[in-house]
Design a protein around this motif. Structure first.
Motif, PDB file in Angstrom:
ATOM      1  N   ASP A  38       0.827  -1.209   0.000  1.00 36.62           N
ATOM      2  CA  ASP A  38       0.000   0.000   0.000  1.00 36.62           C
ATOM      3  C   ASP A  38       0.862   1.260   0.000  1.00 36.62           C
ATOM      4  N   VAL A  39       2.064   1.171   0.586  1.00 37.95           N
ATOM      5  CA  VAL A  39       3.013   2.290   0.499  1.00 37.95           C
ATOM      6  C   VAL A  39       3.301   2.581  -0.979  1.00 37.95           C
ATOM      7  N   THR A 154       9.695 -11.211   3.160  1.00 38.20           N
ATOM      8  CA  THR A 154      10.296 -10.055   3.826  1.00 38.20           C
ATOM      9  C   THR A 154      11.112  -9.220   2.852  1.00 38.20           C
ATOM     10  N   THR A 155      11.945  -9.880   2.042  1.00 36.29           N
ATOM     11  CA  THR A 155      12.778  -9.168   1.067  1.00 36.29           C
ATOM     12  C   THR A 155      11.919  -8.415   0.066  1.00 36.29           C
ATOM     13  N   LEU A 156      10.891  -9.087  -0.437  1.00 33.85           N
ATOM     14  CA  LEU A 156      10.000  -8.481  -1.427  1.00 33.85           C
ATOM     15  C   LEU A 156       9.292  -7.262  -0.851  1.00 33.85           C
ATOM     16  N   GLU A 157       8.794  -7.385   0.377  1.00 35.87           N
ATOM     17  CA  GLU A 157       8.046  -6.280   0.986  1.00 35.87           C
ATOM     18  C   GLU A 157       8.959  -5.108   1.330  1.00 35.87           C
ATOM     19  N   VAL A 158      10.189  -5.383   1.728  1.00 34.01           N
ATOM     20  CA  VAL A 158      11.140  -4.300   2.002  1.00 34.01           C
ATOM     21  C   VAL A 158      11.431  -3.519   0.719  1.00 34.01           C
ATOM     22  N   ILE A 159      11.674  -4.231  -0.377  1.00 32.26           N
ATOM     23  CA  ILE A 159      11.958  -3.577  -1.664  1.00 32.26           C
ATOM     24  C   ILE A 159      10.772  -2.734  -2.108  1.00 32.26           C
ATOM     25  N   VAL A 160       9.578  -3.329  -2.031  1.00 31.27           N
ATOM     26  CA  VAL A 160       8.361  -2.624  -2.449  1.00 31.27           C
ATOM     27  C   VAL A 160       8.131  -1.376  -1.595  1.00 31.27           C
ATOM     28  N   TRP A 165       8.158   4.420  -0.837  1.00 37.76           N
ATOM     29  CA  TRP A 165       8.621   5.569  -0.047  1.00 37.76           C
ATOM     30  C   TRP A 165       9.311   6.601  -0.944  1.00 37.76           C
ATOM     31  N   LEU A 166      10.074   6.127  -1.920  1.00 40.54           N
ATOM     32  CA  LEU A 166      10.741   7.037  -2.853  1.00 40.54           C
ATOM     33  C   LEU A 166       9.728   7.837  -3.669  1.00 40.54           C
ATOM     34  N   PHE A 167       8.543   7.254  -3.858  1.00 40.37           N
ATOM     35  CA  PHE A 167       7.470   7.953  -4.569  1.00 40.37           C
ATOM     36  C   PHE A 167       6.625   8.803  -3.617  1.00 40.37           C
ATOM     37  N   GLY A 168       6.961   8.796  -2.338  1.00 39.11           N
ATOM     38  CA  GLY A 168       6.235   9.618  -1.374  1.00 39.11           C
ATOM     39  C   GLY A 168       5.243   8.876  -0.524  1.00 39.11           C
TER      40      GLY A 168
END
Length: 210
Positions: A38-39, A154-160, A165-168
């Protein structure tokens, strides 16, 4: 057979509706942060417009196409419906639910939202009609890499979450809480939902859930 199909689809649709409500509730309490995917969707919405649900559908569609290409097989209809209905329902509840301005109110709505998400996930997964696009991607990566489900997820969700976050998109303690505890909630709500469905269908129909 018709009774079995009707109840399985009822659990599936009600579950998707409940999950969507929970997601929208956490979005309304986003001062705490929201779920990793959702982020990304909120970040894309803030950066490019459209709606949060629309971005959920777009990313889900891209994932479905990618996983289908890898597996050389189209997913179950439940996967397509998951992709489409979650986005529609999230936009609906985002429109219906009021905005909460105080930190206390957002904390309450966020906490309730996580609980609602956990209950909804157990409901829609229990009839085994089709995994969502993101779960399908996770399973493909597990198969291809040989890593554990926990490590891949965990890895997938951290990357996503970082991309979002970079998109705000809003990241906070809530993002971590959802990543850590939602799966634990589903670990409890899924067998309870299956038990309820089995009680309705009758023990002899258990094979339809596997």
């Amino acid at each position: 057979m018709r009774k079995i199909l009707l109840w399985r689809w009822a659990f599936y649709f009600i579950g998707l509706l409940v999950v969507s409500l929970g997601i929208s509730m956490t979005i309304k309490g986003q001062k705490l942060g929201i779920g990793p995917w959702d982020v990304l969707h909120v970040g894309l919405y803030q950066h490019f417009g459209l709606t949060i649900g629309t971005w959920g559908i777009i990313t889900g569609f891209l994932i479905v196409i990618a996983t289908a290409a890898v597996l050389k097989a189209w997913p179950k209809i439940g996967t397509w419906l998951n992709m489409l209905l979650l986005g529609i329902f999230i936009d609906l509840f985002n429109w219906l639910l009021p905005d909460f301005t105080s930190f206390g109110a957002q904390t309450v709505i966020f906490t309730l939202g996580v609980i609602v998400m956990g209950c909804g996930a157990g409901l829609y997964i229990s009839p085994n009609i089709g995994a969502g696009p993101r779960d399908s991607l996770m399973l493909v990566l597990v198969e291809k890499t040989g890593a554990s489900v926990k490590k891949v997820r965990t890895t997938l969700e951290v990357i996503v979450a970082i991309v979002g976050w970079l998109f705000g998109g809003p990241i906070g303690i809530g993002t971590v809480l959802i990543a850590l505890f939602l799966g634990q909630m589903v670990h409890y709500t899924l067998p309870q939902s299956r038990k309820l469905l089995m009680k309705i269908l009758g023990e002899e129909d258990e094979q339809f859930l596997h």
